[in-house]
Design a protein around this motif. Sequence first.
Motif, mmCIF file in Angstrom:
data_model
loop_
_atom_site.group_PDB
_atom_site.id
_atom_site.type_symbol
_atom_site.label_atom_id
_atom_site.label_comp_id
_atom_site.label_asym_id
_atom_site.label_seq_id
_atom_site.Cartn_x
_atom_site.Cartn_y
_atom_site.Cartn_z
ATOM 1 N N ILE A 154 0.669 -1.376 -0.045
ATOM 2 C CA ILE A 154 -0.001 0.117 0.033
ATOM 3 C C ILE A 154 0.764 1.387 0.063
ATOM 4 N N ASP A 202 -2.074 9.591 4.759
ATOM 5 C CA ASP A 202 -3.024 8.311 4.258
ATOM 6 C C ASP A 202 -2.227 7.164 4.800
ATOM 7 N N TYR A 245 -4.130 4.461 7.060
ATOM 8 C CA TYR A 245 -4.211 2.994 6.699
ATOM 9 C C TYR A 245 -3.355 2.041 7.655
ATOM 10 N N TYR A 296 -5.765 1.537 10.329
ATOM 11 C CA TYR A 296 -6.665 0.322 10.019
ATOM 12 C C TYR A 296 -6.306 -1.031 10.149
ATOM 13 N N ARG A 297 -4.781 -1.214 9.892
ATOM 14 C CA ARG A 297 -4.323 -2.591 9.794
ATOM 15 C C ARG A 297 -4.000 -2.901 11.325
#
Length: 545
Positions: free
Chosen positions: A158, A196, A200, A203-204
């Motif tokens: 990502i 960003d 992210y 979230y992980r």
Amino acid sequence: MSRFVSSFRLHNRFLLTLLLAAIFIWSLFSIKWNADLFHAGGIPTMLQILEGLFHPDFSSDVLSRGFESAWITLAYALAGMSLAVVYAFIVGILASGTLTSGKIARVSSKVFFRGILGFTRSIHELIWAWLFVAAVGLSPFAAIFALAIPYGGILGRIFADMLNDVPIEPIKALKSAGASRLQTLIYGYFPLVWADMISYTMYRFECSIRSSAIMSFVGLGGLGYQIQLSLADLKYDQVWTYVFFLIGIVLLVDLWSNLVRKSLTERKRRKSFSSGWTSTFFALGLIIGSWVYIVIVDKANLFELLSDKNIEYAKKFFGGLIGLNEKHPAFFNTHDWSSALKLTLETLEMSIMAIGFATIAAFLTVIPAARNMANGSLTSEKKWYNWIVFGVVRVIYIFSRSVPELVWAMMIIFIFKPGLLPGAIALALHNFGILGKLWAEVIEDMDPRPIRNLASAGASKVQTLFYGILPTVLPRFLTYILYRWEVIMRTTIVVGFVGAGGLGIEFKLAMSFFQYTEITLLLLCYMILVIIADFASESTRKAVK
């Protein structure tokens, strides 16, 4: 021309939807739908499990073990993610090609390092944990490394994509001013993507807590270990107590993640800047605390893993995986390949069933779960019960996604006989909550004006759904379905560990009987399946656009 292109895309999406529905129906034929699916005492057991849900054990001993196990779960997740971020940051930058000069060097760097990231993320964290435990013994580092490797691969991919998607104009301006590649990375790329990246990563981190909880399956502690013990003792009231602890951690991390994302969005304000630093120091404190606990309290010693005994045992284990000193390795045997490919097909069918069940459940519940439906801003129609239904569905989503697939599978296997169906149901239960949440957010981001026009013209709720909402959100819905199917594909092997069928149950048997070359064969089949899923998903996503 634009009308023709729009009509062509709509036609493609409709055909794709029909194709996906047909594939799901095909997967259902792999199950013999009869009473033999249930254990003889399956229904009474299900009622006992549900009774435990409404009457959990909140005794002092259980709560004490719950808090201790929750901290162990959180500590492993924090330590694993701290290593994953370092790995992802370094390899992700190299995989983006931003530090290379020349087209050939850039492409070579991308291919090589993206290959490393692809390999490390394709194998599930529980498989990594089992391999580490088999190689170096039972140690907290087995869980930490098992989390760090696949999550580092996911984050690195990502991060690399984020760096590649940076607008080229600011980068060209820096280069023309004489900035080096490192300066361009620090002053050009990072300021545009760091928010960003952090978002992210949060979230992980939420996902890593669920993964940390299932490390107990290979003998490591935490909430998963307590859930497993309670299930073995048929103490369903205690099972749900520990599940509630897990849900509580996930909710707290989710709340923290939302605050971080909000502060990143509004970082120019002084207050938000302060809250951002607060979150940073809080995260550092938790990471340091987790490592202190692992090293001092758990007495985990990294140097013990590098002892002569462990190195010799690791050589024997990994040598066995590649077939050293074995005359007839399983991965060179045609019969073994035939059996493994049959299990691979079963695993594929399980994953399709799982995403199909999750999609149906999410589709039936997503409309009332959208905030703009609850407050009436989307259709200009307010009902007193909208917020009640919204709250109930959202709680179900949270409950569904907070419980890991393996924990769902461990409970469901008490009701159903071993096979593909319990695995598919366990995977669907977990992914239904994730899919519903993602879909609800898509509806909340819609432009409400076309929907209001339909409602004011006298369209019914069904007509509004099929002619107003669905045509707008269907591409995003399909994208999320395909994304979750990729995730499910990687997780099917895990639910098989508890008898849910597919490659997982055979992998567990191979590990138990030290059939190392068969383990390698099953991992190869698993990786082939994941690669096929990635290719099919990517091709389908392009057709949706």
